[in-house]
Design a protein around this motif. Structure first.
Motif, mmCIF file in Angstrom:
data_model
loop_
_atom_site.group_PDB
_atom_site.id
_atom_site.type_symbol
_atom_site.label_atom_id
_atom_site.label_comp_id
_atom_site.label_asym_id
_atom_site.label_seq_id
_atom_site.Cartn_x
_atom_site.Cartn_y
_atom_site.Cartn_z
ATOM 1 N N THR A 122 0.791 -1.157 -0.057
ATOM 2 C CA THR A 122 -0.083 0.144 -0.013
ATOM 3 C C THR A 122 0.696 1.360 0.068
ATOM 4 O O THR A 122 0.566 2.243 -0.559
ATOM 5 C CB THR A 122 -0.872 -0.173 1.219
ATOM 6 O OG1 THR A 122 -1.827 -1.216 1.374
ATOM 7 C CG2 THR A 122 -1.828 1.247 1.344
ATOM 8 N N ALA A 123 1.950 1.266 0.856
ATOM 9 C CA ALA A 123 2.697 2.413 0.952
ATOM 10 C C ALA A 123 3.570 2.675 -0.511
ATOM 11 O O ALA A 123 3.589 3.635 -1.038
ATOM 12 C CB ALA A 123 3.837 2.269 2.112
ATOM 13 N N LEU A 124 4.228 1.586 -1.198
ATOM 14 C CA LEU A 124 4.619 1.675 -2.419
ATOM 15 C C LEU A 124 3.705 2.293 -3.544
ATOM 16 O O LEU A 124 4.047 3.269 -4.135
ATOM 17 C CB LEU A 124 5.302 0.217 -2.814
ATOM 18 C CG LEU A 124 6.412 -0.160 -2.058
ATOM 19 C CD1 LEU A 124 6.692 -1.476 -2.393
ATOM 20 C CD2 LEU A 124 7.655 0.704 -2.150
ATOM 21 N N VAL A 125 2.568 1.812 -3.632
ATOM 22 C CA VAL A 125 1.432 2.243 -4.633
ATOM 23 C C VAL A 125 1.234 3.503 -4.204
ATOM 24 O O VAL A 125 1.029 4.451 -5.299
ATOM 25 C CB VAL A 125 0.395 1.232 -4.583
ATOM 26 C CG1 VAL A 125 -0.758 1.790 -5.319
ATOM 27 C CG2 VAL A 125 0.681 -0.164 -5.025
ATOM 28 N N ALA A 126 1.067 3.874 -3.008
ATOM 29 C CA ALA A 126 0.671 5.170 -2.379
ATOM 30 C C ALA A 126 1.717 6.143 -3.258
ATOM 31 O O ALA A 126 1.591 7.477 -3.833
ATOM 32 C CB ALA A 126 0.632 5.516 -1.117
ATOM 33 N N VAL A 127 3.136 5.973 -2.820
ATOM 34 C CA VAL A 127 4.123 6.741 -3.300
ATOM 35 C C VAL A 127 4.088 6.825 -4.880
ATOM 36 O O VAL A 127 4.229 8.148 -5.460
ATOM 37 C CB VAL A 127 5.583 6.270 -2.849
ATOM 38 C CG1 VAL A 127 6.787 6.953 -3.662
ATOM 39 C CG2 VAL A 127 5.652 6.056 -1.275
ATOM 40 N N ILE A 128 3.966 5.933 -5.459
ATOM 41 C CA ILE A 128 3.856 5.917 -7.173
ATOM 42 C C ILE A 128 2.688 6.741 -7.411
ATOM 43 O O ILE A 128 2.830 7.849 -8.330
ATOM 44 C CB ILE A 128 3.907 4.584 -7.619
ATOM 45 C CG1 ILE A 128 5.088 3.844 -7.439
ATOM 46 C CG2 ILE A 128 3.590 4.523 -9.027
ATOM 47 C CD1 ILE A 128 4.930 2.405 -7.898
ATOM 48 N N VAL A 129 1.625 6.796 -6.924
ATOM 49 C CA VAL A 129 0.275 7.423 -7.343
ATOM 50 C C VAL A 129 0.468 8.953 -6.813
ATOM 51 O O VAL A 129 0.297 10.031 -7.682
ATOM 52 C CB VAL A 129 -0.747 6.753 -6.887
ATOM 53 C CG1 VAL A 129 -2.159 7.629 -6.938
ATOM 54 C CG2 VAL A 129 -1.213 5.524 -7.279
ATOM 55 N N VAL A 184 7.643 10.423 -15.206
ATOM 56 C CA VAL A 184 6.921 10.001 -13.940
ATOM 57 C C VAL A 184 5.927 8.784 -14.257
ATOM 58 O O VAL A 184 5.704 8.077 -13.572
ATOM 59 C CB VAL A 184 6.859 11.196 -12.714
ATOM 60 C CG1 VAL A 184 5.931 10.503 -11.622
ATOM 61 C CG2 VAL A 184 7.772 11.908 -12.614
ATOM 62 N N GLY A 185 4.893 9.508 -15.089
ATOM 63 C CA GLY A 185 4.009 8.635 -15.546
ATOM 64 C C GLY A 185 4.550 7.280 -16.088
ATOM 65 O O GLY A 185 3.684 6.143 -15.811
ATOM 66 N N GLY A 186 5.153 7.224 -17.179
ATOM 67 C CA GLY A 186 5.607 6.300 -17.881
ATOM 68 C C GLY A 186 6.248 5.027 -16.743
ATOM 69 O O GLY A 186 5.856 3.752 -16.767
ATOM 70 N N PHE A 187 7.205 5.535 -16.005
ATOM 71 C CA PHE A 187 7.738 4.632 -15.227
ATOM 72 C C PHE A 187 6.971 4.195 -13.850
ATOM 73 O O PHE A 187 7.098 3.189 -13.330
ATOM 74 C CB PHE A 187 9.325 5.357 -14.568
ATOM 75 C CG PHE A 187 10.349 5.393 -15.517
ATOM 76 C CD1 PHE A 187 11.005 4.214 -16.002
ATOM 77 C CD2 PHE A 187 10.626 6.523 -16.316
ATOM 78 C CE1 PHE A 187 11.926 3.983 -16.800
ATOM 79 C CE2 PHE A 187 11.805 6.581 -17.122
ATOM 80 C CZ PHE A 187 12.405 5.297 -17.328
ATOM 81 N N SER A 188 6.141 5.113 -13.582
ATOM 82 C CA SER A 188 4.768 4.586 -12.585
ATOM 83 C C SER A 188 4.148 3.471 -13.209
ATOM 84 O O SER A 188 3.928 2.446 -12.398
ATOM 85 C CB SER A 188 4.061 6.145 -12.099
ATOM 86 O OG SER A 188 4.693 6.948 -11.545
ATOM 87 N N VAL A 189 3.882 3.591 -14.385
ATOM 88 C CA VAL A 189 2.887 2.431 -14.943
ATOM 89 C C VAL A 189 3.733 1.229 -14.943
ATOM 90 O O VAL A 189 3.491 0.177 -14.497
ATOM 91 C CB VAL A 189 2.519 2.863 -16.336
ATOM 92 C CG1 VAL A 189 2.028 1.559 -16.991
ATOM 93 C CG2 VAL A 189 1.446 3.728 -16.198
ATOM 94 N N GLY A 190 5.082 1.374 -15.347
ATOM 95 C CA GLY A 190 6.030 0.251 -15.356
ATOM 96 C C GLY A 190 6.179 -0.641 -14.036
ATOM 97 O O GLY A 190 6.231 -1.687 -13.542
ATOM 98 N N ALA A 191 6.372 0.398 -12.830
ATOM 99 C CA ALA A 191 6.504 0.001 -11.408
ATOM 100 C C ALA A 191 5.256 -0.783 -10.988
ATOM 101 O O ALA A 191 5.348 -1.715 -10.255
ATOM 102 C CB ALA A 191 6.902 1.194 -10.601
#
Length: 266
Positions: free
Chosen positions: A19-26, A59-66
Motif C-alpha cells: 500500500t505504501a509503495l503504490v501510494a508513493v507511485i500514485v 514519472v507517468g511512464g515509469f509509474s506504470v512500469g513499477a
C-alpha cells in the motif's frame, strides 16, 4: 468447539508495504501531472515548460512500469516484481537527471545517454515480463511452454539491445539488426498470443480432496489430467458414468413386482 484462525502478521506487513509503495507511485504521478497542467495553463513558455512536461511523462511512464511489476506482489515471482519496481525507479531518476542537468562533460552526457536508453529498454522489458509472469501458475502445457519461450526471447532481446547501446562493435555487426528484429518480433508475438490463449484455455477449478484420500492417487490424477489437457472431473467422468449406470441397473433389478424399491428395516 469452533477454532478461529489467527491473522498472519507477515501478510499484514506485506500488505502495508504494498500500500505504501503504490501510494508513493500514485502521489508522485499526481504531483507531476498537476505541475504539468499548471505549466500549460499559467506557467512560462519555453525551456522550463518543456522540462516540466517531459518530467510528467517520465514519472507517468515509469509509474506504470513499477505498478506492472508490483502486480506480482504476494505471488511466487514476488522478488522479481520488487526488483523490477526498483529498476523502474532507478531508470526514472536517470531520466530526470538527463532532463534537468545543466552542466557536464561530453563523457558525462555520453554515459548518461547510454544509461537512459538502457534504462528505458530494461524497464519496459521487465514490466512486460512481470505481466507475463501473472500466468506462471497456469497448468495448460501450451501456455506454460509459450510463456517460457516468450520470457527467453524477451530476455535475449533485451540483453542484445542493451549490448548494442554500450558496444559499437556489436551494433555495427551486419547480423545485429536482423537478429534483434527477429527476436523482437518473436517476443511481441509471444506477448500477444500467450495471454490470448490463457483467456481461451482456462484451467479447471481446483478440486479439494479429503485429508484421508491417498496422496499418491491424488497426485497421479492431477498429473494425468494436466498431461492430457483436461480437468480431473473430465478425466474420471467415464468411470463415474459407468459406475452410476451400473448402480441404476442394480436398483432397477432390485425393484419388486409392484414397482417399489425395497427399503432397509431398522
Amino acid at each position: 468447539m469452533a477454532r478461529f484462525s489467527q491473522p498472519d502478521p507477515s501478510r499484514a506487513t506485506r500488505r502495508t508495504v504494498l500500500t505504501a509503495l503504490v501510494a508513493v507511485i500514485v502521489v508522485s504521478f499526481v504531483v507531476a501531472a498537476g505541475a504539468g497542467i499548471a505549466v500549460l495553463l499559467i506557467g512560462p513558455e519555453g525551456d522550463l515548460m518543456s522540462r516540466v512536461l517531459v518530467t510528467t511523462l517520465i514519472v507517468g511512464g515509469f509509474s506504470v512500469g513499477a505498478l506492472s511489476c508490483l502486480a506480482l506482489w504476494a505471488r511466487p515471482a514476488h522478488s522479481f516484481g520488487v526488483a523490477g519496481a526498483g529498476v523502474n525507479a532507478a531508470s526514472a531518476v536517470v531520466a530526470l537527471i538527463s532532463v534537468w542537468a545543466e552542466q557536464g562533460s561530453d563523457d558525462f552526457w555520453r554515459i548518461l545517454s547510454r544509461l537512459l536508453v538502457s534504462g528505458l529498454i530494461i524497464s519496459a522489458a521487465w514490466a512486460l515480463a512481470a505481466l507475463m509472469l501473472l500466468l506462471s501458475q497456469r497448468h495448460r502445457p501450451i501456455i506454460r511452454i509459450g510463456l517460457a519461450a516468450t520470457l527467453v526471447a524477451l530476455g535475449v532481446t533485451t540483453a542484445l539491445a542493451v549490448a548494442g547501446v554500450w558496444w559499437e562493435a556489436i551494433a555495427d555487426a551486419e547480423i545485429y539488426p536482423r537478429a534483434l528484429g527477429t527476436l523482437g518480433i518473436l517476443s511481441a508475438l509471444g506477448v500477444v498470443v500467450v495471454p490470448v490463449l490463457a483467456l481461451l484455455l482456462r484451467d479447471s477449478p481446483a478440486i479439494s480432496v479429503p485429508q484421508d484420500f491417498p496422496a499418491d492417487i491424488a497426485n497421479h490424477l492431477l498429473k494425468t489430467a494436466r498431461r492430457r489437457g483436461v480437468s480431473v472431473a473430465e478425466l474420471v467422468a467415464p468411470v463415474l458414468d459407468e459406475s452410476i449406470g451400473s448402480s441404476n441397473d442394480h436398483g432397477r433389478a432390485d425393484q419388486g413386482s409392484n414397482g417399489t424399491t425395497p427399503t432397509l428395516e431398522a
